[in-house]
Design a protein around this motif. Structure first.
Motif, PDB file in Angstrom:
ATOM      1  N   HIS A  53       1.008  -0.730  -0.161  1.00 45.05           N
ATOM      2  CA  HIS A  53      -0.021  -0.171   0.035  1.00 45.05           C
ATOM      3  C   HIS A  53       0.704   0.970  -0.304  1.00 45.05           C
ATOM      4  CE1 HIS A  53      -4.539  -1.922   0.947  1.00 45.05           C
ATOM      5  NE2 HIS A  53      -3.327  -3.258   1.389  1.00 45.05           N
ATOM      6  N   ASP A  54       0.431   2.484  -0.828  1.00 39.94           N
ATOM      7  CA  ASP A  54       1.433   3.870  -0.552  1.00 39.94           C
ATOM      8  C   ASP A  54       0.835   4.104   0.333  1.00 39.94           C
ATOM      9  OD1 ASP A  54       2.884   3.210  -3.086  1.00 39.94           O
ATOM     10  OD2 ASP A  54       0.801   3.890  -4.613  1.00 39.94           O
ATOM     11  N   ALA A  55       1.185   5.032   1.247  1.00 39.65           N
ATOM     12  CA  ALA A  55       1.259   5.707   2.121  1.00 39.65           C
ATOM     13  C   ALA A  55       0.084   7.129   1.617  1.00 39.65           C
ATOM     14  CB  ALA A  55       2.720   6.151   3.131  1.00 39.65           C
ATOM     15  N   MET A  56      -0.651   7.150   2.360  1.00 39.49           N
ATOM     16  CA  MET A  56      -0.937   8.481   2.212  1.00 39.49           C
ATOM     17  C   MET A  56      -0.212  10.328   2.664  1.00 39.49           C
ATOM     18  SD  MET A  56      -4.550   8.942   4.146  1.00 39.49           S
ATOM     19  CE  MET A  56      -4.281   9.660   6.014  1.00 39.49           C
ATOM     20  N   PRO A  57      -0.559  11.005   1.779  1.00 35.72           N
ATOM     21  CA  PRO A  57      -0.194  12.556   2.153  1.00 35.72           C
ATOM     22  C   PRO A  57      -1.120  12.954   3.484  1.00 35.72           C
ATOM     23  CG  PRO A  57      -0.942  12.989  -0.045  1.00 35.72           C
ATOM     24  CD  PRO A  57      -0.961  11.119   0.498  1.00 35.72           C
ATOM     25  N   ILE A  58      -0.407  13.072   4.111  1.00 36.19           N
ATOM     26  CA  ILE A  58      -1.687  14.469   4.878  1.00 36.19           C
ATOM     27  C   ILE A  58      -1.675  15.495   4.622  1.00 36.19           C
ATOM     28  CG2 ILE A  58      -1.588  15.062   7.726  1.00 36.19           C
ATOM     29  CD1 ILE A  58      -1.581  11.692   6.963  1.00 36.19           C
ATOM     30  N   PRO A  59      -2.735  16.098   4.614  1.00 40.94           N
ATOM     31  CA  PRO A  59      -2.882  17.304   4.173  1.00 40.94           C
ATOM     32  C   PRO A  59      -2.629  18.716   5.151  1.00 40.94           C
ATOM     33  CG  PRO A  59      -5.510  15.776   4.874  1.00 40.94           C
ATOM     34  CD  PRO A  59      -3.840  15.491   4.667  1.00 40.94           C
ATOM     35  N   GLY A  60      -1.801  19.478   4.827  1.00 41.93           N
ATOM     36  CA  GLY A  60      -1.704  19.712   4.956  1.00 41.93           C
ATOM     37  C   GLY A  60       0.183  19.791   5.604  1.00 41.93           C
ATOM     38  N   LEU A  61       0.568  19.283   5.340  1.00 40.83           N
ATOM     39  CA  LEU A  61       1.793  18.232   6.030  1.00 40.83           C
ATOM     40  C   LEU A  61       2.946  18.103   4.608  1.00 40.83           C
ATOM     41  CD1 LEU A  61       0.232  16.812   9.218  1.00 40.83           C
ATOM     42  CD2 LEU A  61       1.809  18.885   9.058  1.00 40.83           C
ATOM     43  N   SER A  62       3.323  19.009   4.690  1.00 40.73           N
ATOM     44  CA  SER A  62       4.409  18.585   2.893  1.00 40.73           C
ATOM     45  C   SER A  62       5.184  17.516   3.620  1.00 40.73           C
ATOM     46  CB  SER A  62       4.447  19.817   2.224  1.00 40.73           C
ATOM     47  OG  SER A  62       4.712  19.085   1.436  1.00 40.73           O
ATOM     48  N   GLY A  63       5.349  16.241   2.678  1.00 44.20           N
ATOM     49  CA  GLY A  63       6.274  15.620   2.632  1.00 44.20           C
ATOM     50  C   GLY A  63       5.918  13.944   3.762  1.00 44.20           C
ATOM     51  N   ILE A  64       5.167  14.586   4.515  1.00 44.26           N
ATOM     52  CA  ILE A  64       4.736  13.818   5.750  1.00 44.26           C
ATOM     53  C   ILE A  64       3.561  12.555   5.288  1.00 44.26           C
ATOM     54  CG2 ILE A  64       3.896  13.884   8.171  1.00 44.26           C
ATOM     55  CD1 ILE A  64       5.259  16.118   8.853  1.00 44.26           C
ATOM     56  N   THR A  65       3.697  11.048   5.545  1.00 43.58           N
ATOM     57  CA  THR A  65       2.312  10.903   5.278  1.00 43.58           C
ATOM     58  C   THR A  65       2.360   9.503   6.119  1.00 43.58           C
ATOM     59  OG1 THR A  65       4.229   8.723   4.941  1.00 43.58           O
ATOM     60  CG2 THR A  65       3.911   9.887   3.476  1.00 43.58           C
ATOM     61  N   ASP A  66       0.927   9.385   6.390  1.00 43.46           N
ATOM     62  CA  ASP A  66       0.119   8.519   7.288  1.00 43.46           C
ATOM     63  C   ASP A  66       1.389   7.614   7.857  1.00 43.46           C
ATOM     64  OD1 ASP A  66       0.374   6.824   5.356  1.00 43.46           O
ATOM     65  OD2 ASP A  66      -1.451   6.557   5.459  1.00 43.46           O
ATOM     66  N   GLU A  67       1.871   7.128   7.308  1.00 40.64           N
ATOM     67  CA  GLU A  67       3.339   6.260   7.693  1.00 40.64           C
ATOM     68  C   GLU A  67       3.915   7.140   9.116  1.00 40.64           C
ATOM     69  OE1 GLU A  67       3.515   2.790   9.042  1.00 40.64           O
ATOM     70  OE2 GLU A  67       2.713   2.266   7.002  1.00 40.64           O
ATOM     71  N   ASP A  68       4.614   8.133   8.528  1.00 37.79           N
ATOM     72  CA  ASP A  68       5.319   9.006   9.304  1.00 37.79           C
ATOM     73  C   ASP A  68       4.491   9.116  10.237  1.00 37.79           C
ATOM     74  OD1 ASP A  68       7.352   8.602   7.043  1.00 37.79           O
ATOM     75  OD2 ASP A  68       6.259  10.850   6.486  1.00 37.79           O
ATOM     76  N   LEU A  69       3.551   9.266  10.404  1.00 34.26           N
ATOM     77  CA  LEU A  69       3.063  10.074  11.455  1.00 34.26           C
ATOM     78  C   LEU A  69       2.132   9.268  12.462  1.00 34.26           C
ATOM     79  CD1 LEU A  69       1.740  13.021  11.866  1.00 34.26           C
ATOM     80  CD2 LEU A  69      -0.071  12.974  11.478  1.00 34.26           C
ATOM     81  N   PHE A  70       1.901   7.959  11.874  1.00 40.37           N
ATOM     82  CA  PHE A  70       1.216   6.760  12.766  1.00 40.37           C
ATOM     83  C   PHE A  70       1.996   7.050  14.243  1.00 40.37           C
ATOM     84  CE2 PHE A  70       0.355   2.445  13.252  1.00 40.37           C
ATOM     85  CZ  PHE A  70      -1.233   2.473  14.001  1.00 40.37           C
ATOM     86  N   VAL A  71       2.886   6.679  13.828  1.00 42.91           N
ATOM     87  CA  VAL A  71       3.972   6.427  14.831  1.00 42.91           C
ATOM     88  C   VAL A  71       3.597   7.384  15.860  1.00 42.91           C
ATOM     89  CG1 VAL A  71       6.669   6.511  16.026  1.00 42.91           C
ATOM     90  CG2 VAL A  71       5.970   5.066  13.934  1.00 42.91           C
ATOM     91  N   THR A  72       3.670   8.670  15.822  1.00 47.59           N
ATOM     92  CA  THR A  72       3.557  10.063  17.082  1.00 47.59           C
ATOM     93  C   THR A  72       1.830   9.816  17.369  1.00 47.59           C
ATOM     94  OG1 THR A  72       2.459  11.055  14.941  1.00 47.59           O
ATOM     95  CG2 THR A  72       4.986  11.271  15.526  1.00 47.59           C
ATOM     96  N   LEU A  73       1.542   8.842  17.192  1.00 48.77           N
ATOM     97  CA  LEU A  73      -0.105   8.422  17.651  1.00 48.77           C
ATOM     98  C   LEU A  73      -0.079   8.001  18.954  1.00 48.77           C
ATOM     99  CD1 LEU A  73      -2.416   7.155  14.605  1.00 48.77           C
ATOM    100  CD2 LEU A  73      -1.675   9.453  15.511  1.00 48.77           C
ATOM    101  N   ASN A  74       1.532   7.681  19.282  1.00 50.45           N
ATOM    102  CA  ASN A  74       1.703   7.146  20.914  1.00 50.45           C
ATOM    103  C   ASN A  74       1.804   7.932  21.759  1.00 50.45           C
ATOM    104  OD1 ASN A  74       1.447   4.001  19.585  1.00 50.45           O
ATOM    105  ND2 ASN A  74       3.228   4.337  19.274  1.00 50.45           N
ATOM    106  N   LEU A  75       2.000   9.236  21.228  1.00 44.77           N
ATOM    107  CA  LEU A  75       1.462  10.153  21.493  1.00 44.77           C
ATOM    108  C   LEU A  75      -0.020  10.018  23.334  1.00 44.77           C
ATOM    109  CD1 LEU A  75       3.395  13.305  20.416  1.00 44.77           C
ATOM    110  CD2 LEU A  75       3.977  11.914  21.823  1.00 44.77           C
ATOM    111  N   CYS A  76      -0.680   9.687  22.298  1.00 49.14           N
ATOM    112  CA  CYS A  76      -1.841  10.025  23.060  1.00 49.14           C
ATOM    113  C   CYS A  76      -0.905   8.615  24.647  1.00 49.14           C
ATOM    114  CB  CYS A  76      -2.956   9.083  22.836  1.00 49.14           C
ATOM    115  SG  CYS A  76      -2.004   6.939  22.570  1.00 49.14           S
TER     116      CYS A  76
END
Length: 162
Positions: A1-24
């Motif tokens: 699967h291709d990682a989707m880009p995150i709107p408003g966050l140029s160059g950052i994908t869902d895969e990049d951001l997924f790990v940061t969700l652990n900040l919860c």
């Protein structure tokens, strides 16, 4: 699967951001602290964290529905179980849905912690309920409400509050 880009966050994908969700987990750690150990404005901090996740959820949802071609598969919807199952075949929708769960489960945990402190429910009850709320939100909330009702029943009958 291709990682989707995150709107408003140029160059950052869902895969990049997924790990940061652990900040919860920072919010959950604050909720697990005994009330006297919590930092000042602890509830505002947890609420802000939930709001940050809500913002990410909203951005990815709006992007999926209005801007990302094919993000919502044909035949998807909320009118039938098949429509919902079809909806969750989309990587974009699953990512948004996961952020949705993180945000709302954290709010449920915040409610439990604040209500328990107000009602003087023992902190051990909170510690039992929070992990279930983290992993299965409504079940943890239901457990808390059930235990609170049992603990407060004698008090409520006499004083009309707990």
């Amino acid at each position: 699967h291709d990682a989707m880009p995150i709107p408003g966050l140029s160059g950052i994908t869902d895969e990049d951001l997924f790990v940061t969700l652990n900040l919860c987990l920072c919010g959950w750690a604050i909720l697990a602290l005994p009330p006297s150990w919590r930092p000042a404005r602890w509830d505002s901090s947890v609420l802000a964290l939930s709001a940050a996740f809500a913002s990410l959820y909203t951005a990815t949802l709006v992007h999926a529905v209005f801007f990302e071609r094919g993000a919502v598969p044909e035949g998807s919807g909320f009118g039938s179980l098949d429509g919902v199952v079809n909806l969750f075949k989309s990587r974009t929708v699953v990512f948004s849905g996961w952020v949705h769960y993180i945000s709302l489960d954290l709010l449920a945990g915040l409610y439990i912690a604040k209500d328990a402190e107000r009602a003087r429910v023992p902190h051990l009850v909170v510690l039992v309920c929070l992990p279930l709320t983290l992993f299965a939100g409504p079940s943890g909330l239901l457990l808390y409400l059930t235990i609170k009702t049992v603990l407060c029943w004698p008090t409520q009958r006499k004083t009309k509050r707990c």
